[in-house]
Design a protein around this motif. Sequence first.
Motif, PDB file in Angstrom:
ATOM      1  N   PHE A 192       0.842  -1.190   0.000  1.00 26.16           N
ATOM      2  CA  PHE A 192       0.000   0.000   0.000  1.00 26.16           C
ATOM      3  C   PHE A 192       0.880   1.244   0.000  1.00 26.16           C
TER       4      PHE A 192
ATOM      5  N   TYR B 231       0.719   5.313   0.993  1.00 23.54           N
ATOM      6  CA  TYR B 231      -0.017   6.320   1.734  1.00 23.54           C
ATOM      7  C   TYR B 231       0.674   7.669   1.571  1.00 23.54           C
TER       8      TYR B 231
ATOM      9  N   THR C 238      -3.512   0.656  -3.783  1.00 17.42           N
ATOM     10  CA  THR C 238      -3.147  -0.702  -3.411  1.00 17.42           C
ATOM     11  C   THR C 238      -2.375  -1.303  -4.569  1.00 17.42           C
TER      12      THR C 238
ATOM     13  N   ILE D 271       4.444   7.077   2.567  1.00 14.56           N
ATOM     14  CA  ILE D 271       4.766   5.871   3.337  1.00 14.56           C
ATOM     15  C   ILE D 271       4.198   4.659   2.610  1.00 14.56           C
TER      16      ILE D 271
ATOM     17  N   TYR E 222       1.523  -6.340   3.559  1.00 15.74           N
ATOM     18  CA  TYR E 222       1.011  -7.442   4.363  1.00 15.74           C
ATOM     19  C   TYR E 222       2.094  -8.501   4.454  1.00 15.74           C
TER      20      TYR E 222
ATOM     21  N   PHE F  51      -3.227 -14.141   5.537  1.00 17.90           N
ATOM     22  CA  PHE F  51      -4.234 -14.360   6.569  1.00 17.90           C
ATOM     23  C   PHE F  51      -4.239 -13.285   7.633  1.00 17.90           C
ATOM     24  N   SER F  52      -3.094 -12.881   8.092  1.00 18.01           N
ATOM     25  CA  SER F  52      -3.051 -12.022   9.269  1.00 18.01           C
ATOM     26  C   SER F  52      -3.472 -10.582   8.977  1.00 18.01           C
ATOM     27  N   TYR F  53      -3.268 -10.115   7.773  1.00 17.14           N
ATOM     28  CA  TYR F  53      -3.564  -8.734   7.405  1.00 17.14           C
ATOM     29  C   TYR F  53      -2.832  -7.716   8.255  1.00 17.14           C
ATOM     30  N   GLU F  54      -1.803  -8.134   8.937  1.00 12.37           N
ATOM     31  CA  GLU F  54      -0.995  -7.163   9.676  1.00 12.37           C
ATOM     32  C   GLU F  54      -0.127  -6.416   8.673  1.00 12.37           C
ATOM     33  N   GLN F  55      -0.154  -5.101   8.773  1.00 11.39           N
ATOM     34  CA  GLN F  55       0.660  -4.291   7.889  1.00 11.39           C
ATOM     35  C   GLN F  55       1.943  -3.887   8.598  1.00 11.39           C
ATOM     36  N   TYR F  56       3.021  -3.912   7.856  1.00 12.78           N
ATOM     37  CA  TYR F  56       4.282  -3.394   8.351  1.00 12.78           C
ATOM     38  C   TYR F  56       4.694  -2.251   7.439  1.00 12.78           C
ATOM     39  N   PHE F  57       5.048  -1.150   8.072  1.00 12.37           N
ATOM     40  CA  PHE F  57       5.277   0.075   7.333  1.00 12.37           C
ATOM     41  C   PHE F  57       6.752   0.359   7.121  1.00 12.37           C
ATOM     42  N   GLY F  58       7.026   1.027   6.013  1.00 12.35           N
ATOM     43  CA  GLY F  58       8.354   1.564   5.797  1.00 12.35           C
ATOM     44  C   GLY F  58       8.545   2.816   6.632  1.00 12.35           C
ATOM     45  N   PRO F  59       9.756   3.336   6.651  1.00 10.25           N
ATOM     46  CA  PRO F  59      10.052   4.525   7.472  1.00 10.25           C
ATOM     47  C   PRO F  59       9.560   5.828   6.859  1.00 10.25           C
TER      48      PRO F  59
END
Lengths: 112, 116
Positions: free
Chosen positions: B34, B36, B49, B93, B97, B101-109
């Motif tokens: 993604f 942003y 997306t 930013i 994912y 399954f988890s849909y947890e997002q981890y973001f760049g700096p």
Amino acid sequence: EDQVTQSPEALRLQEGESSSLNCSYTVSGLRGLFWYRQDPGKGPEFLFTLYSAGEEKEKERLKATLTKKESFLHITAPKPEDSATYLCAVQVLRGGSYIPTFGRGTSLIVHP
Amino acid sequence: GAVVSQHPSWVICKSGTSVKIECRSLDFQATTMFWYRQFPKQSLMLMATSNEGSKATYEQGVEKDKFLINHASLTLSTLTVTSAHPEDSSFYICSAYTSGFSYEQYFGPGTRLTVT
């Protein structure tokens, strides 16, 4: 309409003064509620995922809880280093894909 | 684990030029990324997306021709701001994912873009 609302918009606490942040949501078919911490000028840092009502998760001074309509992020005995913006997000089904939807965040300042 | 990097971390460019921002998942494969945009003291605004091997899906109001997104591999997505103008100055930013399954997002700096 799917929505995520966070309150308060800003919160000032004294070091050691516990409090809670709120994230209320209206979404069809919850597929997880997520909490993030964001420091100025940086990307959000993942904190917790909650999937079902009644679920709780803890990390150091933070505890996240979930009901059918809202989530709380409890901060116990906060320290100045807990100062940040806290964001919550849910997944919204749109066009066949799950799209993350964020609240506006709560800006937390903890004074020493 | 679950580290996302962005490059550059900040960039200054002249009005009318194009800027490319890279987003990489360093220790996992990301089929979905993604992009942003974030203005000062405001929340994240989803721009698009990005799915590996297919065209990006843009949010309403985001100009596809100005913000070109390419997700050429499972670890790399790029955002190109074309013919940049001062109003494109912002904090960009990316996130990914970690699993289906988890849909947890981890973001760049994040990347701070300033257009002069």
